[in-house]
Design a protein around this motif. Sequence first.
Motif, PDB file in Angstrom:
ATOM      1  N   ILE A  47      -8.823  -2.079  -4.341  1.00  0.00           N
ATOM      2  CA  ILE A  47      -8.200  -1.418  -3.195  1.00  0.00           C
ATOM      3  C   ILE A  47      -7.554  -2.509  -2.341  1.00  0.00           C
ATOM      4  CG2 ILE A  47      -8.593   0.009  -1.155  1.00  0.00           C
ATOM      5  CD1 ILE A  47     -10.932   1.274  -2.569  1.00  0.00           C
ATOM      6  N   GLY A  48      -6.337  -2.241  -1.894  1.00  0.00           N
ATOM      7  CA  GLY A  48      -5.540  -3.255  -1.207  1.00  0.00           C
ATOM      8  C   GLY A  48      -6.165  -3.838   0.033  1.00  0.00           C
ATOM      9  N   GLU A  49      -6.751  -2.992   0.876  1.00  0.00           N
ATOM     10  CA  GLU A  49      -7.394  -3.521   2.066  1.00  0.00           C
ATOM     11  C   GLU A  49      -8.656  -2.712   2.354  1.00  0.00           C
ATOM     12  OE1 GLU A  49      -5.024  -2.522   5.703  1.00  0.00           O
ATOM     13  OE2 GLU A  49      -3.500  -2.160   4.196  1.00  0.00           O
TER      14      GLU A  49
ATOM     15  N   TYR B 159       8.525   1.694   6.418  1.00  0.00           N
ATOM     16  CA  TYR B 159       8.077   0.773   5.363  1.00  0.00           C
ATOM     17  C   TYR B 159       9.247   0.124   4.649  1.00  0.00           C
ATOM     18  CZ  TYR B 159       5.232  -1.029   1.564  1.00  0.00           C
ATOM     19  OH  TYR B 159       4.603  -1.852   0.670  1.00  0.00           O
TER      20      TYR B 159
ATOM     21  N   THR C 207      -1.578  -5.312   7.716  1.00  0.00           N
ATOM     22  CA  THR C 207      -0.631  -5.283   6.605  1.00  0.00           C
ATOM     23  C   THR C 207       0.594  -4.444   6.964  1.00  0.00           C
ATOM     24  OG1 THR C 207      -1.652  -3.344   5.670  1.00  0.00           O
ATOM     25  CG2 THR C 207      -2.496  -5.467   4.940  1.00  0.00           C
TER      26      THR C 207
ATOM     27  N   GLU D 171       1.762  -2.115   5.260  1.00  0.00           N
ATOM     28  CA  GLU D 171       1.471  -0.708   4.953  1.00  0.00           C
ATOM     29  C   GLU D 171       0.785  -0.042   6.147  1.00  0.00           C
ATOM     30  OE1 GLU D 171       0.357  -3.218   2.683  1.00  0.00           O
ATOM     31  OE2 GLU D 171       2.319  -3.013   1.747  1.00  0.00           O
TER      32      GLU D 171
ATOM     33  N   ILE E 252      -0.246   7.651   1.398  1.00  0.00           N
ATOM     34  CA  ILE E 252      -0.170   7.330  -0.028  1.00  0.00           C
ATOM     35  C   ILE E 252       1.265   7.037  -0.448  1.00  0.00           C
ATOM     36  CG2 ILE E 252       0.067   9.730  -0.765  1.00  0.00           C
ATOM     37  CD1 ILE E 252      -1.669   9.040  -3.168  1.00  0.00           C
ATOM     38  N   ALA E 253       2.233   7.619   0.267  1.00  0.00           N
ATOM     39  CA  ALA E 253       3.640   7.413  -0.100  1.00  0.00           C
ATOM     40  C   ALA E 253       4.048   5.956   0.065  1.00  0.00           C
ATOM     41  CB  ALA E 253       4.541   8.313   0.748  1.00  0.00           C
ATOM     42  N   ILE E 254       3.387   5.240   0.981  1.00  0.00           N
ATOM     43  CA  ILE E 254       3.758   3.851   1.176  1.00  0.00           C
ATOM     44  C   ILE E 254       2.582   2.940   0.869  1.00  0.00           C
ATOM     45  CG2 ILE E 254       5.651   4.277   2.764  1.00  0.00           C
ATOM     46  CD1 ILE E 254       3.783   3.741   5.028  1.00  0.00           C
ATOM     47  N   ALA E 255       1.740   3.376  -0.077  1.00  0.00           N
ATOM     48  CA  ALA E 255       0.721   2.519  -0.676  1.00  0.00           C
ATOM     49  C   ALA E 255      -0.371   2.070   0.280  1.00  0.00           C
ATOM     50  CB  ALA E 255       1.336   1.285  -1.326  1.00  0.00           C
TER      51      ALA E 255
ATOM     52  N   TYR F 282      -7.244   9.741   1.152  1.00  0.00           N
ATOM     53  CA  TYR F 282      -6.566  10.594   0.184  1.00  0.00           C
ATOM     54  C   TYR F 282      -6.062   9.779  -1.014  1.00  0.00           C
ATOM     55  CZ  TYR F 282      -3.251  13.763  -1.892  1.00  0.00           C
ATOM     56  OH  TYR F 282      -2.568  14.522  -2.788  1.00  0.00           O
TER      57      TYR F 282
ATOM     58  N   LYS G 246      -3.755  -8.647  -3.934  1.00  0.00           N
ATOM     59  CA  LYS G 246      -3.736  -7.385  -3.198  1.00  0.00           C
ATOM     60  C   LYS G 246      -2.971  -6.333  -4.000  1.00  0.00           C
ATOM     61  CE  LYS G 246      -2.066  -5.209   0.886  1.00  0.00           C
ATOM     62  NZ  LYS G 246      -1.017  -5.247   1.850  1.00  0.00           N
ATOM     63  N   PRO G 247      -3.652  -5.261  -4.449  1.00  0.00           N
ATOM     64  CA  PRO G 247      -2.924  -4.218  -5.167  1.00  0.00           C
ATOM     65  C   PRO G 247      -2.202  -3.292  -4.183  1.00  0.00           C
ATOM     66  CG  PRO G 247      -5.239  -3.669  -5.060  1.00  0.00           C
ATOM     67  CD  PRO G 247      -5.083  -4.965  -4.320  1.00  0.00           C
ATOM     68  N   LEU G 248      -0.963  -2.964  -4.478  1.00  0.00           N
ATOM     69  CA  LEU G 248      -0.246  -1.943  -3.706  1.00  0.00           C
ATOM     70  C   LEU G 248      -0.099  -0.750  -4.635  1.00  0.00           C
ATOM     71  CD1 LEU G 248       2.635  -3.642  -1.726  1.00  0.00           C
ATOM     72  CD2 LEU G 248       0.441  -2.838  -0.913  1.00  0.00           C
ATOM     73  N   VAL G 249      -0.853   0.300  -4.360  1.00  0.00           N
ATOM     74  CA  VAL G 249      -0.923   1.426  -5.294  1.00  0.00           C
ATOM     75  C   VAL G 249       0.000   2.544  -4.841  1.00  0.00           C
ATOM     76  CG1 VAL G 249      -2.458   3.041  -6.425  1.00  0.00           C
ATOM     77  CG2 VAL G 249      -3.291   0.799  -5.783  1.00  0.00           C
ATOM     78  N   PHE G 250       0.988   2.871  -5.652  1.00  0.00           N
ATOM     79  CA  PHE G 250       1.944   3.921  -5.295  1.00  0.00           C
ATOM     80  C   PHE G 250       1.689   5.165  -6.117  1.00  0.00           C
ATOM     81  CE2 PHE G 250       3.969   0.191  -3.706  1.00  0.00           C
ATOM     82  CZ  PHE G 250       4.559   0.617  -2.537  1.00  0.00           C
ATOM     83  N   GLU G 251       2.204   6.290  -5.585  1.00  0.00           N
ATOM     84  CA  GLU G 251       1.892   7.565  -6.227  1.00  0.00           C
ATOM     85  C   GLU G 251       2.811   7.860  -7.406  1.00  0.00           C
ATOM     86  OE1 GLU G 251       1.991  10.936  -3.733  1.00  0.00           O
ATOM     87  OE2 GLU G 251       0.326  11.902  -4.750  1.00  0.00           O
TER      88      GLU G 251
END
Lengths: 385, 361
Positions: free
Chosen positions: A62-64, A139, A251, A253, A330-333, A338, B194-199
């Motif tokens: 997980i990113g952060e 973003y 970040t 995001e 979630i749209a911008i990671a 969710y 750092k993973p950036l996870v997109f849909e």
Amino acid sequence: MSTAKIPLWRDDRFWKIVLQILAVIVVVVIVDFFLFNLRLNMARRGSTFSFNFLSSQASFDIGEALISYRSSDLYGQAFLVGLLNSLKVMIVGVILTTGLGITAGIARFSNNWLIRQIVTLYVDLFRNTPILLQLLFWYFAVFTNLPKVEDRVLIFGSLYISNRGIAMPWMGSSTVAWLSLLGLVGLAIAAFLVWQQRTKIMVEQGASGQNLLFVLLGMGVTALVLLIFGLQWTFPVINEQGATTGGLRLTAEYCSVLLGLVFYTGAFVSEIVRSGIQSVAKGQWEAAKALGLNSGLLMRLVIFPQALRVMIPPLTSEYLNLCKNSSLAIAIAYPDVYAVSSTILNQTGRAIEIVLMIMATYLIINLLISLFMNLLNSSVQIKER
Amino acid sequence: MRKNRLLFAILPIFASLAACSATVNTTTPATTTGSPGGEAAAPAGKSRLDTVISRGKLVCGVSGDLPGFSFVDQTGKYSGLDVDFCKALAAALFNDPEKVEYRNLTSKERFEVLKAGDVDVLSRNSTWTASRDTALGLEFLATMFYDGQGMMVRKDANITKLEDLAGKSVCVETGTTTELNLADQMRKLNIDYKPLVFENGDATYAAYAQGNCEGVTSDRSQLAGRRTTLPDPTNHVVLDTVMSKEPLAPVVANNDSSWANVVRWTVFTLINAEEMGITAQNVDEKLKTTDPDVKRFLGVEGSLGKDMGLPPDFAVRIIKAVGNYGEIYERNVGTGSKINLPRGINKLWNDGGLMYSPPFR
């Protein structure tokens, strides 16, 4: 008249009971229908309803995260990380939105033509475009086009801004720093009480209140010392690998989600504030002016407390909207609850359980906000004696 | 009197509810999507094969945004390796490769949609793994493409191996095996990233193109395909490191072996056709052959088609419509195409690759 038998279907009491029973049956039948459907479909797919998957290894990153998390941790821990990330957006978002909304709402009554026009433009622009579009704008159009992380911009000697986010000075995490923070909060509460006491004796006894003024001054100095030295500020620095360490690092995001939600919801809140203020009778303004209150005191002591009564119910809705809209992260990671849940859903295939968990999470958060706002609402209503 | 009227208002609700429950109890309940493929996943005693044939067209789940595998062009036309497989299946069933309805699915939703029965088959570069095959209740059939996970970076970024990504961001699409492999690899090498996870795929590669992350990870074929749609394709390079095995295979729902057989043997038909040297051009000639193996394969002799629930000439139909595996590969992802991927391990078994079909016998 006395014993004339009334037919059952003419009896009001009978129908009252029957209709209650019918309502219950309708609800039971509907719920049962859906449960039956669920069971049937799950049986057909060969899956059973169970939350056991939460204690298996997540094996994704997980990113952060606000708490420690590694890919070897459990799904439950991953969910918690997402939940805390969501709360971080919601809580900070609600606070900033309130500030922005009230400022913009009051600014609409400014005597300055330019300020009025700017605020009107802001409200119309942000209220009338979709929130998802605004998040993508923040973003992809704002943060992505900031200077690259290698040539980050330094503002005020301590605030770094780059396309990876913002780094700013922040309090340290030692025990001393936390104790100082506690001390500051305590001082603020004490100062408020002293101030009230001072006003009281000035009004009731006609005293000068000078002694208490000195007490307040002392408190202020102590607070300043704690603020500067006690909190053990850390500053963002760039290490030899070119990465930023120290300070508070937000970040891109997180900043995008936060700014997107705050500016969007703030526009609605400012309209609520405006309508609240306009709902206060003109006579109140005139009376306050006649008493010689300046415009700041007039707003703070007379108009705003009355406007709050009108404002709080719609304000609650906006807070709830902000919290629900945060799921668009979630749209911008941004890994909110969710986003993390949908990864878990995909890895485990536990669609029904996870969707239920997401629903329960948002429901509980929003019910808590509603509860708190309802308490606040009842405390600002006119007390009728 | 007022109350009575209320009662009459309520009665029809009950009537309709009763009707609902009745439907549920007597017939299998349809899912509420109302789509042509909205039948339940595997109703007892009735195969998906019958459903597809009676519907008269195939509903095929694809990605839709991946050049070389399944890509929609400006005119709405689908092309790619995954798409050609859908066409092969439609050709076998209906003798018409165009009788396919494509559904664009994100990697997140694909398996749920398949399990709910909204698509007949998933031909969407999905990796065959043990947990997906078992715990997720899916049936992976035969590998269409042997792939491996790679990492794409900018040429000028000075990154030549995974270790160089320490402290950097990596874009990845949610719900993929790549997301998991990335975590595993980085954990193994103890790299803090750092993973950036997109849909969805488009957002993932848009973020990479914009520079929000230093690297983007996915199957190497997918990276090669995506690179062609980046603003400056020559400025990006796929690292040599192969992070995982990614056998991409078509998927159907569990517990329907008739349908699974048709889909599985369609893959083998393509591979076997290449092995026998049968192409879209020479298939008519080959029908006149004396080789009993070829005769049986093309349905001139024997009952292979009938046993599968397909017409006897299913292989001829498939080959005429899309060609053999080699032709499909070269057309969509091979060195002649924009994607420019050498066959590598996707060569036939007798040519040093992994593509192998059990005998048609």
